[in-house]
Enzyme design. Structure first.
Site, PDB file in Angstrom:
ATOM      1  N   LYS A   1       5.384   0.359   8.033  1.00 12.39           N
ATOM      2  CA  LYS A   1       5.181   1.791   7.246  1.00 12.39           C
ATOM      3  C   LYS A   1       6.376   2.414   7.190  1.00 12.39           C
ATOM      4  O   LYS A   1       7.017   2.873   8.176  1.00 12.39           O
ATOM      5  CB  LYS A   1       4.082   2.235   8.105  1.00 12.39           C
ATOM      6  CG  LYS A   1       3.810   3.790   7.412  1.00 12.39           C
ATOM      7  CD  LYS A   1       2.511   4.338   8.095  1.00 12.39           C
ATOM      8  CE  LYS A   1       1.358   3.567   7.308  1.00 12.39           C
ATOM      9  NZ  LYS A   1      -0.127   4.141   7.737  1.00 12.39           N
TER      10      LYS A   1
ATOM     11  N   GLY B 265       0.216   5.330   1.032  1.00 16.99           N
ATOM     12  CA  GLY B 265      -0.654   6.296   1.511  1.00 16.99           C
ATOM     13  C   GLY B 265       0.005   7.882   1.483  1.00 16.99           C
ATOM     14  O   GLY B 265       1.174   8.130   1.219  1.00 16.99           O
ATOM     15  N   GLY B 266      -0.723   8.594   2.248  1.00 17.95           N
ATOM     16  CA  GLY B 266      -0.094   9.927   2.290  1.00 17.95           C
ATOM     17  C   GLY B 266       1.418  10.247   3.007  1.00 17.95           C
ATOM     18  O   GLY B 266       1.825  11.527   3.027  1.00 17.95           O
TER      19      GLY B 266
ATOM     20  N   GLY C  81       0.551  -1.347  -0.025  1.00 26.35           N
ATOM     21  CA  GLY C  81       0.196   0.033  -0.090  1.00 26.35           C
ATOM     22  C   GLY C  81       0.840   1.068   0.001  1.00 26.35           C
ATOM     23  O   GLY C  81       1.983   1.360   0.531  1.00 26.35           O
TER      24      GLY C  81
ATOM     25  N   ASP D 196      -6.882  10.980  13.271  1.00 28.24           N
ATOM     26  CA  ASP D 196      -6.965  10.416  11.847  1.00 28.24           C
ATOM     27  C   ASP D 196      -7.877   9.379  11.575  1.00 28.24           C
ATOM     28  O   ASP D 196      -7.624   8.176  11.177  1.00 28.24           O
ATOM     29  CB  ASP D 196      -5.670  10.559  11.420  1.00 28.24           C
ATOM     30  CG  ASP D 196      -5.880  10.334   9.777  1.00 28.24           C
ATOM     31  OD1 ASP D 196      -6.972  11.107   9.252  1.00 28.24           O
ATOM     32  OD2 ASP D 196      -4.956   9.847   8.835  1.00 28.24           O
TER      33      ASP D 196
END
Length: 397
Positions: free
Chosen positions: A43, A23-24, A21, A140
């Protein structure tokens, strides 16, 4: 692409298996922990995010807090570290690997079945409540940060990492729409300080999305989205999905109240209502009468009618009559107490004893009241104690 399959991190501690993945905040990899022989999700944060030393400190602080959240509905954080490649430092966080995907992909298929929806709501409320009680605010909450386990349960991930994205907006690649702005609280849109009630607002949007399969607000850009969060009335989830109970619709609306003080004080309150709804649904399925969630939802119970009051009064009167006519109750005439002896007790003089001194008027009155208030009983023929009505003193043979 930062890393490829087969790359080693931290001198061989982790082996990269695949990219799962983007993401931002960075890229997520499926890796193998070669020391503990388990799969993990790593991550890798964007170097641009960590260029400021303050962000490095924030990242480490939030990772430590998240690592202390041991809860079945929160993603477990195992480790943090940094890998240097091409003279650039790449900070990462290692978490438990959850191959079931995220909630965003599931709600994109449409609304969840009601019972399934309530069970997942309970898990999310439980996890977020646990974090809030320990002073950790997510900042978030969104469908992309909710992960599905192999057993079909939900776990909340990325606690605190939103602090690294201050002032940044990014697109959600899965839904081709606004990412974080779609879940922003009104106070965040106004540039005000966030607290746990901001998480409650974002979770209310997520609940709406789970019930209906769509977000409550749609906009072409961040400014329009912020205006809707701040001013637009909250739509009815029940109008979009008639199967939703009225109580749940009101709960979602209150979670999404524009002012933080108008929302629930804690996720524990939301958890209790959702738990009651699950209980009522299961009891109703068995054909029983469920308990009401009116009290938890701040709905006053109905006042008893005149007929109900009269019926209750008649039952109490019948009970008293039955007690009066009981064979264990003796009906006798009230005793006439001798003057000068208000307690009715017989004082026997023994040889060599002096006559007792007369008690003061105040103490006599107190003793009289005390004896009068005690329940009058008397021993029957077989030695059992029976009640005697009409006798103002406590008499034992």
């Amino acid at each position: 692409r930062i890393f490829s399959r087969g790359d080693k991190l931290e001198d061989g501690h982790y082996s990269v298996l695949e990219e799962i993945g983007v993401g931002g905040m960075g890229v997520v990899y499926h890796c193998r922990d070669e020391l503990l022989l388990r799969d993990v999700a790593i991550k890798m944060l964007l170097p641009s995010l960590m260029a400021d030393k303050k962000n490095v400190d924030v990242f480490r602080e939030e990772a430590r807090l998240a690592a202390q959240l041991d809860h079945p509905n929160i993603v477990t954080v195992f480790d943090i570290g940094a890998e240097v490649r091409n003279a650039r430092e790449h900070h990462f966080v290692a978490m438990e690997y959850l191959p079931g995907g995220n909630l965003a992909a599931r709600v994109a298929q449409g609304p969840l079945p009601l019972e399934h929806c309530l069970n997942w709501m309970k898990q999310l409320a439980s996890g977020l409540s646990f974090a809030h009680k320990r002073g950790v605010v997510h900042q978030d909450v969104k469908a992309d940060n909710i992960f599905i386990t192999n057993e079909g349960d939900l776990k909340i991930g990325d606690f605190g990492l939103a602090r690294l994205l201050v002032g940044r907006v990014y697109l959600n690649s899965a839904t081709k729409g606004m990412g974080t702005p779609a879940y922003m609280s009104p106070e965040l849109c106004r540039g005000e300080q966030q607290d746990h009630r901001s998480d409650i607002y974002s979770m209310g949007i997520l609940f709406f999305e789970m019930c209906t399969g769509q977000l409550p607000f749609r906009a072409q850009g961040m400014i329009e989205m912020a205006m809707k969060h701040t001013n637009a009335p909250v739509p009815s989830a029940k109008r979009l999905n008639p199967e939703i109970p009225e109580v749940l619709d009101r709960v979602v609306k209150r979670m999404m109240a524009k002012q933080p003080d108008d929302r629930y004080k804690s996720m524990t309150d939301v958890l209790g209502i959702v738990d009651d709804l699950i209980f009522e649904m299961r009891v109703a399925r068995m054909g029983l009468s469920p308990r009401s969630t009116a009290q938890r939802d701040n709905i006053a119970p109905p006042e008893p009618t005149a007929a109900e009051l009269e019926q209750s009064l008649a039952k109490e009167k019948a009970r008293l009559v039955a007690q009066k006519n009981s064979p264990n109750t003796l009906q006798v005439e009230p005793l006439v107490l001798p003057p000068g002896n208000p307690t009715g007790k017989v004082v026997k003089e023994t040889q060599g004893s002096q006559a007792p001194t007369a008690p003061s008027s105040k103490s006599s009155d107190n003793q009289s009241v005390k004896d009068r208030d005690q329940p009058p009983i008397k021993k029957g023929e077989r030695g059992e104690e029976v009640f005697i009505t009409g006798v103002p003193t406590f008499i034992r043979e």
